[in-house]
Design a protein around this motif. Structure first.
Motif, PDB file in Angstrom:
ATOM      1  N   GLY B 152       0.827  -1.209   0.000  1.00  0.00           N
ATOM      2  CA  GLY B 152       0.000   0.000   0.000  1.00  0.00           C
ATOM      3  C   GLY B 152       0.858   1.254   0.000  1.00  0.00           C
ATOM      4  O   GLY B 152       0.678   2.162  -0.822  1.00  0.00           O
ATOM      5  N   SER B 153       1.829   1.272   0.914  1.00  0.00           N
ATOM      6  CA  SER B 153       2.685   2.463   0.981  1.00  0.00           C
ATOM      7  C   SER B 153       3.536   2.576  -0.276  1.00  0.00           C
ATOM      8  O   SER B 153       3.781   3.679  -0.772  1.00  0.00           O
ATOM      9  CB  SER B 153       3.561   2.416   2.236  1.00  0.00           C
ATOM     10  OG  SER B 153       4.392   1.277   2.217  1.00  0.00           O
ATOM     11  N   GLY B 154       3.977   1.424  -0.797  1.00  0.00           N
ATOM     12  CA  GLY B 154       4.787   1.442  -2.023  1.00  0.00           C
ATOM     13  C   GLY B 154       4.009   2.006  -3.197  1.00  0.00           C
ATOM     14  O   GLY B 154       4.533   2.797  -3.980  1.00  0.00           O
ATOM     15  N   LEU B 155       2.729   1.620  -3.296  1.00  0.00           N
ATOM     16  CA  LEU B 155       1.917   2.157  -4.397  1.00  0.00           C
ATOM     17  C   LEU B 155       1.742   3.671  -4.260  1.00  0.00           C
ATOM     18  O   LEU B 155       1.758   4.396  -5.248  1.00  0.00           O
ATOM     19  CB  LEU B 155       0.550   1.462  -4.426  1.00  0.00           C
ATOM     20  CG  LEU B 155       0.554   0.041  -4.995  1.00  0.00           C
ATOM     21  CD1 LEU B 155      -0.798  -0.613  -4.840  1.00  0.00           C
ATOM     22  CD2 LEU B 155       0.976   0.037  -6.462  1.00  0.00           C
ATOM     23  N   MET B 156       1.608   4.133  -3.026  1.00  0.00           N
ATOM     24  CA  MET B 156       1.496   5.586  -2.832  1.00  0.00           C
ATOM     25  C   MET B 156       2.772   6.284  -3.306  1.00  0.00           C
ATOM     26  O   MET B 156       2.722   7.352  -3.920  1.00  0.00           O
ATOM     27  CB  MET B 156       1.281   5.903  -1.359  1.00  0.00           C
ATOM     28  CG  MET B 156      -0.095   5.537  -0.875  1.00  0.00           C
ATOM     29  SD  MET B 156      -0.226   5.938   0.869  1.00  0.00           S
ATOM     30  CE  MET B 156      -1.912   5.478   1.152  1.00  0.00           C
ATOM     31  N   MET B 157       3.934   5.659  -2.990  1.00  0.00           N
ATOM     32  CA  MET B 157       5.188   6.280  -3.411  1.00  0.00           C
ATOM     33  C   MET B 157       5.406   6.148  -4.916  1.00  0.00           C
ATOM     34  O   MET B 157       6.108   6.949  -5.515  1.00  0.00           O
ATOM     35  CB  MET B 157       6.355   5.631  -2.659  1.00  0.00           C
ATOM     36  CG  MET B 157       6.403   6.066  -1.214  1.00  0.00           C
ATOM     37  SD  MET B 157       7.236   4.870  -0.198  1.00  0.00           S
ATOM     38  CE  MET B 157       8.883   4.996  -0.787  1.00  0.00           C
ATOM     39  N   TRP B 158       4.792   5.129  -5.469  1.00  0.00           N
ATOM     40  CA  TRP B 158       4.917   4.943  -6.918  1.00  0.00           C
ATOM     41  C   TRP B 158       4.110   6.025  -7.646  1.00  0.00           C
ATOM     42  O   TRP B 158       4.522   6.559  -8.660  1.00  0.00           O
ATOM     43  CB  TRP B 158       4.425   3.529  -7.263  1.00  0.00           C
ATOM     44  CG  TRP B 158       4.643   3.108  -8.679  1.00  0.00           C
ATOM     45  CD1 TRP B 158       5.002   3.901  -9.744  1.00  0.00           C
ATOM     46  CD2 TRP B 158       4.523   1.782  -9.194  1.00  0.00           C
ATOM     47  NE1 TRP B 158       5.109   3.132 -10.879  1.00  0.00           N
ATOM     48  CE2 TRP B 158       4.825   1.828 -10.577  1.00  0.00           C
ATOM     49  CE3 TRP B 158       4.188   0.542  -8.620  1.00  0.00           C
ATOM     50  CZ2 TRP B 158       4.796   0.702 -11.398  1.00  0.00           C
ATOM     51  CZ3 TRP B 158       4.163  -0.575  -9.442  1.00  0.00           C
ATOM     52  CH2 TRP B 158       4.468  -0.497 -10.818  1.00  0.00           C
ATOM     53  N   PHE B 159       2.935   6.329  -7.085  1.00  0.00           N
ATOM     54  CA  PHE B 159       2.061   7.318  -7.720  1.00  0.00           C
ATOM     55  C   PHE B 159       1.797   8.484  -6.769  1.00  0.00           C
ATOM     56  O   PHE B 159       0.666   8.694  -6.336  1.00  0.00           O
ATOM     57  CB  PHE B 159       0.745   6.658  -8.138  1.00  0.00           C
ATOM     58  CG  PHE B 159       0.947   5.461  -9.040  1.00  0.00           C
ATOM     59  CD1 PHE B 159       1.336   5.644 -10.356  1.00  0.00           C
ATOM     60  CD2 PHE B 159       0.779   4.169  -8.556  1.00  0.00           C
ATOM     61  CE1 PHE B 159       1.545   4.548 -11.187  1.00  0.00           C
ATOM     62  CE2 PHE B 159       0.982   3.074  -9.386  1.00  0.00           C
ATOM     63  CZ  PHE B 159       1.370   3.261 -10.705  1.00  0.00           C
ATOM     64  N   PRO B 160       2.840   9.240  -6.430  1.00  0.00           N
ATOM     65  CA  PRO B 160       2.669  10.286  -5.409  1.00  0.00           C
ATOM     66  C   PRO B 160       1.726  11.394  -5.861  1.00  0.00           C
ATOM     67  O   PRO B 160       0.972  11.944  -5.052  1.00  0.00           O
ATOM     68  CB  PRO B 160       4.090  10.818  -5.192  1.00  0.00           C
ATOM     69  CG  PRO B 160       4.849  10.465  -6.418  1.00  0.00           C
ATOM     70  CD  PRO B 160       4.217   9.209  -6.952  1.00  0.00           C
ATOM     71  N   GLU B 161       1.744  11.700  -7.154  1.00  0.00           N
ATOM     72  CA  GLU B 161       0.882  12.795  -7.628  1.00  0.00           C
ATOM     73  C   GLU B 161      -0.588  12.400  -7.498  1.00  0.00           C
ATOM     74  O   GLU B 161      -1.409  13.177  -7.007  1.00  0.00           O
ATOM     75  CB  GLU B 161       1.200  13.142  -9.084  1.00  0.00           C
ATOM     76  CG  GLU B 161       2.583  13.737  -9.288  1.00  0.00           C
ATOM     77  CD  GLU B 161       3.632  12.681  -9.634  1.00  0.00           C
ATOM     78  OE1 GLU B 161       3.336  11.462  -9.519  1.00  0.00           O
ATOM     79  OE2 GLU B 161       4.757  13.066 -10.010  1.00  0.00           O
ATOM     80  N   ALA B 162      -0.909  11.155  -7.902  1.00  0.00           N
ATOM     81  CA  ALA B 162      -2.296  10.697  -7.805  1.00  0.00           C
ATOM     82  C   ALA B 162      -2.723  10.611  -6.343  1.00  0.00           C
ATOM     83  O   ALA B 162      -3.829  11.024  -5.984  1.00  0.00           O
ATOM     84  CB  ALA B 162      -2.430   9.336  -8.478  1.00  0.00           C
ATOM     85  N   THR B 163      -1.827  10.096  -5.491  1.00  0.00           N
ATOM     86  CA  THR B 163      -2.164   9.954  -4.067  1.00  0.00           C
ATOM     87  C   THR B 163      -2.548  11.294  -3.459  1.00  0.00           C
ATOM     88  O   THR B 163      -3.521  11.416  -2.718  1.00  0.00           O
ATOM     89  CB  THR B 163      -0.966   9.371  -3.306  1.00  0.00           C
ATOM     90  OG1 THR B 163      -0.578   8.155  -3.928  1.00  0.00           O
ATOM     91  CG2 THR B 163      -1.308   9.137  -1.847  1.00  0.00           C
ATOM     92  N   THR B 164      -1.757  12.343  -3.782  1.00  0.00           N
ATOM     93  CA  THR B 164      -1.992  13.629  -3.127  1.00  0.00           C
ATOM     94  C   THR B 164      -3.106  14.434  -3.799  1.00  0.00           C
ATOM     95  O   THR B 164      -3.364  15.562  -3.411  1.00  0.00           O
ATOM     96  CB  THR B 164      -0.694  14.461  -3.108  1.00  0.00           C
ATOM     97  OG1 THR B 164      -0.139  14.482  -4.430  1.00  0.00           O
ATOM     98  CG2 THR B 164       0.294  13.867  -2.136  1.00  0.00           C
ATOM     99  N   ARG B 165      -3.734  13.857  -4.808  1.00  0.00           N
ATOM    100  CA  ARG B 165      -4.946  14.496  -5.307  1.00  0.00           C
ATOM    101  C   ARG B 165      -6.092  14.275  -4.327  1.00  0.00           C
ATOM    102  O   ARG B 165      -7.029  15.052  -4.255  1.00  0.00           O
ATOM    103  CB  ARG B 165      -5.329  13.924  -6.674  1.00  0.00           C
ATOM    104  CG  ARG B 165      -4.825  14.778  -7.783  1.00  0.00           C
ATOM    105  CD  ARG B 165      -5.037  14.214  -9.144  1.00  0.00           C
ATOM    106  NE  ARG B 165      -3.881  14.573  -9.947  1.00  0.00           N
ATOM    107  CZ  ARG B 165      -3.646  15.798 -10.381  1.00  0.00           C
ATOM    108  NH1 ARG B 165      -4.507  16.768 -10.141  1.00  0.00           N
ATOM    109  NH2 ARG B 165      -2.571  16.080 -11.072  1.00  0.00           N
TER     110      ARG B 165
END
Ligand code: HEM
Lengths: 311, 283
Positions: B152-165
């Motif tokens: 889960g955390s890895g996917l957030m770091m993989w897609f940081p721009e999408a996560t912080t939307r």
């Protein structure tokens, strides 16, 4: 026949002298043109040739390593210049007195020149890098040099960030990797937190595209974040991140670059998670370690490893 | 059991412990985990000499990032398959969930652990262990739960721009702390403290246990290693469900080679990782 011939001969001669005159004028013109081009060229070689050797002349003394620990007027001075590093630097082709203006003869008038130079060290770069100089003077560091430096606050000048005689080109991985340490000499805490982020880890291991201090803060235009002109002010931070993260939104910019997760000053959620893991890792590794060691101990004691108990 | 001299060649019996599905999933998680550790840990321990060497060998930080992400997809696939299997197991009532036989931890595990410690200190016999021991259950669930957190955390770091939307930027800070620490924890648990010891270091498995690659165990070892399961099955009459004829000698040899190759690789990888981690502490 003869008269006719003579006539024709004199006619020929006339024609010849006429041609000669033109040829001579053309030759003179040609020489004049040559002079026009050649003299400045000659003049140039006349000035550059001795100046290149001027560098060598300066270096005959300043390459001596004992000048690195010279006692001048009871002051310890480092007057050593590494010739190889100088020649490899971005300024390797400049004569020494391009910066050390006034040093043109040797043995030089050291004392007066030294005093002159000490006050104008920053100005030494201005002659050729006026843009950077003007920007720098308006940055926070530039104003500090003027106003606060006398109170003992050390603010960086050109040479603190670039070095003096081994100035490197900036668009290289080596220089980019050195920036964090340059800033870190005065902003150590900021450096260590930066190094905990992906940017810091990646640039250290050689990923040139990862952000370093100046990609976010600017190099010669550094300002406190509170200044609206700062590259990281509320108004500007998004476009700063977007240079490399085109998809970034305002939320993205609230990622915290400079935090220590295990410090209570970090946001409470980060702090709690970090402390939780610290405790968990210590607990699991200690228990696992003890369990393992005891198991091995019993296995050896009962001869289970190579004896009948095992396979 | 009558074994040894009586059971002549050709009448070898084995206990089948892992199905093809579980073996496949172990291959999957094993290869992806090696890939993830070897491309992730150098970032965490960036100052280590061995990190720089490894990064250079791989072809740089970007190449490492690519391998990390490819392995991550495989790792997530393992998780999806395992979770799917669990759901199917429960929904189709394939077997008991809370019993001595299941992977779910129970009271018996606590007693076994106390029993093991008594045995370590010479204060009692080695307890009769279940089909799955308490450390195997820990290993299994720690990896399963760890994958949720690390993936889960890895996917957030993989897609940081999408996560912080959707989420605030501090989410990425939390994700980094979780990912980095969980990775360290998992590496320690698997490469040193629990998994490798269980598979290679225990007297019962030393120097390597091939059961996860071949799926079977000689019956003699089974009786010795899982006495309780054996007793239970004997009582219930379910022993013939798990005891079969041994595979052909060629297949046995193949599994032996696979086990040896994986063991050597795992040993090298673990040593490298260990050096990588302690290097900055020493120098
Ligand atoms: C399963 C899904 C996973 C995903 C999607 C994932 C993704 C990522 C991403 C995007 C990064 C940022 C660095 C980069 O771009 O290369 C990263 C870093 C890292 N990963 Fe993973 N990863 C996963 C699993 C793992 C596992 C299983 C391990 C090791 C046990 C691991 C260890 C690490 C480490 C140590 C870092 C560096 C963290 C730091 O900066 O301290 N990852 N991961």
């Amino acid at each position: 026949m003869a008269g006719g011939a003579r006539n024709s001969v004199s006619g020929l001669a006339k024609e010849f002298t006429f041609l000669m005159r033109w040829a001579f004028s053309a030759f003179v013109l040609y020489l004049a043109a040559l002079m026009l081009v050649a003299v400045p060229a000659l003049a140039q070689t006349q000035t550059t040739v001795p100046e290149t050797s001027l560098t060598d002349r300066c270096l005959t003394c300043h390459r001596q390593e004992y000048l690195g620990r010279l006692q001048v007027d009871e002051q310890q001075k480092d007057l050593y210049v590494d010739p190889a590093a100088y020649k490899d630097s971005a300024h390797g082709l400049l004569p020494c007195n391009a910066c050390h203006t006034g040093f043109s003869h040797d043995p030089h008038q050291m004392v007066t020149n030294a005093e002159f130079f000490a006050e104008t060290a920053g100005e030494a770069c201005r002659n050729c890098h006026d843009d950077q100089f003007e920007m720098y003077k308006q940055s926070y560091h530039g104003t500090l040099t003027r106003d606060i430096a006398s109170d003992g606050v050390e603010a960086p000048e050109c040479v603190d960030c670039h070095g003096t005689h081994a100035i490197q080109e900036v668009a290289t991985l080596e220089y980019r990797q050195s920036i964090q340490d340059v800033c870190g000499t005065c902003h150590g805490g900021r450096e260590s937190t930066f190094l905990d982020t992906y940017h810091g880890k990646a640039i250290t291991l050689g990923r040139e595209a990862a952000a370093t201090c100046v990609d976010c803060h600017g190099a010669h235009s550094i300002l406190p974040i509170s200044n609206p002109q700062s590259t990281l002010s509320r108004a500007n931070i998004l476009s700063t991140c977007q240079q490399c993260h085109p998809q970034a939104s305002q939320g993205f910019t609230t990622f915290l670059v400079h935090i220590t997760p295990t410090s209570p000053k970090a946001p409470v959620i980060v702090f709690l998670v970090a402390v939780f893991y610290l405790v968990l890792i210590i607990a699991v590794f200690s228990f696992g370690g003890i369990h393992t060691l005891l198991y091995i101990y019993r296995g050896i004691k009962d001869g289970l490893y190579f004896g009948k108990g095992g396979h | 059991m009558t074994t040894g001299t009586v059971a002549t060649e050709g009448v070898r019996l084995v206990y089948r412990r892992f199905s093809a599905f579980h073996r496949f999933n172990h291959y999957l998680v094993m290869t992806s985990f090696f890939g993830l550790v070897l491309t992730g840990l150098p970032l965490k321990f960036k100052d280590s000499y061995f990190s720089q060497q490894l990064m250079n060998a791989i072809g740089g930080v970007e190449a490492a990032g690519f391998i990390h992400r490819t392995s991550a997809v495989l790792n997530i696939l393992y998780f999806v398959l395992e979770a799917g299997y669990m759901a199917w197991y429960v929904a189709a009532r394939k077997g008991p969930i809370f019993s001595d036989d299941s992977i779910v931890p129970g009271k018996k595990d606590w007693q076994d652990m106390k029993g093991m410690f008594r045995w370590f200190f010479g204060r009692g016999p080695k307890p009769a262990l279940n089909r799955f021991t308490y450390w195997e259950k820990f290993d299994y669930w720690a990896l399963f739960a760890g994958t949720v957190l690390i993936g889960g955390s890895g996917l957030m770091m993989w897609f940081p721009e999408a996560t912080t939307r959707i989420l605030p930027g501090v989410t990425l800070n939390v994700a980094l702390v979780i990912h980095s620490n969980e990775a360290f924890l998992a590496t320690g648990v698997i490469f040193i403290f629990v998994h490798f010891f269980s598979a290679h270091g225990r007297p019962e498995s030393f120097p390597a246990d091939q059961v996860i690659f071949s799926g079977y165990l000689p019956v003699e070892h089974y009786v010795h290693e899982r006495p309780l399961e054996y007793e239970n099955r004997l009582k219930d009459g379910t022993l013939d469900q798990v005891v079969t004829l041994a595979p052909s000698p060629q297949r046995r040899r193949m599994f032996g080679w696979i086990t040896a190759a994986v063991t050597v690789f795992a040993f090298l990888a673990a040593t490298y990782t260990f050096l990588l981690i302690i290097w900055p502490l020493v120098f």
